[in-house]
Write an enzyme that holds these catalytic residues in place. Structure first.
Site, PDB file in Angstrom:
ATOM      1  N   ILE A 164      -9.390 -10.604   4.127  1.00 16.24           N
ATOM      2  CA  ILE A 164     -10.687 -10.978   3.163  1.00 16.24           C
ATOM      3  C   ILE A 164     -10.770  -9.856   2.133  1.00 16.24           C
ATOM      4  CG2 ILE A 164     -13.062 -11.356   2.905  1.00 16.24           C
ATOM      5  CD1 ILE A 164     -12.789 -12.291   5.975  1.00 16.24           C
ATOM      6  N   GLU A 206     -11.356  -7.450   9.184  1.00 11.46           N
ATOM      7  CA  GLU A 206     -11.345  -8.642   8.205  1.00 11.46           C
ATOM      8  C   GLU A 206     -10.239  -9.336   8.215  1.00 11.46           C
ATOM      9  OE1 GLU A 206     -11.118  -5.164   5.302  1.00 11.46           O
ATOM     10  OE2 GLU A 206     -11.965  -5.564   7.264  1.00 11.46           O
TER      11      GLU A 206
END
Length: 286
Positions: A164, A206
Site C-alpha cells: 500500500i 502494509e
C-alpha cells in the site's frame, strides 16, 4: 414376544455402535472422519454416497455416486454448528432406518466437534485476525507446497507482491485505526478480485502477497492490474473524510529452476521497482 433373533440383532447393532464409536476417535480430519462413519454404518443403513458441507470452513466433501433419494441432517453440538450431512441411494429410506441413523449420528457429533475445534485452532494460528487473510506463519509452507505441485504437474504458478502506497502517511495523518481500516478495505478488494483457488497472505505491515495457481505471467499481470485498479477506484471514507489509497505491485511466475528464495524475491524486487518508478503501478519480473 422376544426371541433369540431379537437378541442377536440388538447385540449386532450394539457391537457395531461400539466399533463405530472407537473408529471415530482415530482422526481429526473431516474427510477421514466422515468416510469412517459412512463405511461403518453402511451394513445397517445401506447408501451409495454421502455429501458434507461446512460453511465455517467453506468446505464441500462428496463421496460416491449421487443418487435419487437422500436424507439430510444439520449437525450441532451445543452452540457449535457442525455442518450438514446427506446420505444418498437409489431407493427411499424407511422410517426404521432414519430412526437408527439419527441414533448413530449422535456418535458422530462429538468427534466432529473435536475435529471442528482442532481446525478452528489451526485456522486462527494461520490467519491474520485484522484482515482475515492468511498470515506470514503459513506463507512458507503454502508456497513451497504449491511450488512442488506446479513443478511435479508442469503447471503455472505466479505470485504477486503488493504494498500500500504511503501507508505511513495514512497512519500519521489519520491515526492507526484508520490504518487498520485501510488494511481491511484493501484485503477485501483483493479477495473480491481473486478466484476461489487463489491464496492471499498479509505478509507484514502494509504488504500482501497473492499466490495464483495455474496462471502464467501474462494473466497474472492482468490480475494484478485489476487489483491495482480496484484499489485506486475505491474511496475509503474515515471519520467523514475521503482517503485515496493506491498500491504498487510486483509479479513473478515460477521458473523450472527456481528455489523458494528466487521465486519470491523476484516478485518482491519488482514491487519495490514499482514503488521506485512512482508507485500505483504493476511491474513484471521475468
Amino acid at each position: 414376544m422376544v426371541s433369540d433373533s431379537d437378541f442377536q440383532s440388538t447385540y449386532t447393532v450394539d457391537a457395531q455402535r461400539f466399533e463405530l464409536s472407537n473408529a471415530l476417535q482415530t482422526t481429526l480430519e473431516f474427510k477421514k472422519l466422515l468416510t469412517i462413519f459412512s463405511s461403518k454404518i453402511n451394513s445397517l443403513i445401506p447408501h451409495n454416497a454421502y455429501a458434507y458441507s461446512n460453511t465455517l470452513f467453506d468446505m464441500e466433501i462428496n463421496q460416491g455416486v449421487v443418487s435419487k433419494y437422500s436424507c439430510s441432517y444439520a449437525l450441532k453440538a451445543g452452540d457449535q454448528e457442525l455442518g450438514e450431512l446427506t446420505l444418498m441411494r437409489n431407493h427411499k429410506f424407511v422410517d426404521e432406518e432414519l430412526d437408527l441413523l439419527e441414533n448413530l449420528l449422535c456418535l458422530l457429533l462429538y468427534p466432529l466437534k473435536n475435529t471442528t475445534l482442532y481446525h478452528q485452532a489451526l485456522k486462527m494460528a494461520a490467519t491474520d485476525q485484522l484482515t482475515q487473510t492468511l498470515n506470514r506463519v503459513s506463507f512458507n509452507d503454502t508456497v513451497k507446497r504449491e511450488m512442488n505441485s506446479a513443478k511435479l504437474n508442469g503447471t503455472d504458478l505466479s505470485i504477486i507482491f503488493l504494498d500500500i502506497d504511503h501507508f505511513k502517511d495514512i497512519n500519521d495523518q489519520y491515526g492507526h485505526d484508520c490504518g487498520d481500516s485501510t488494511l481491511v478495505a484493501v484485503a477485501r478488494l483483493i479477495k473480491e478480485t481473486l478466484r476461489k483457488s487463489d491464496t492471499i497472505f498479509r505478509f507484514g505491515g502494509e504488504e500482501f502477497v497473492i499466490l495464483v495457481s495455474q496462471m502464467d505471467l501474462e494473466n497474472a499481470e492482468l490480475l494484478a492490474r485489476r487489483i491495482r485498479t480496484a484499489i485506486e477506484c475505491n474511496i475509503l471514507v474515515y471519520d467523514m473524510k475521503p482517503i485515496k489509497v493506491t498500491a504498487s505491485l510486483g509479479v513473478s511466475t515460477l521458473h523450472s529452476d527456481d528455489s523458494f528464495d528466487t521465486f519470491i524475491k523476484r516478485a518482491d524486487h519488482a514491487m519495490y521497482k514499482a514503488k521506485g518508478k512512482g508507485r500505483n503501478q504493476v511491474v513484471l519480473a521475468y
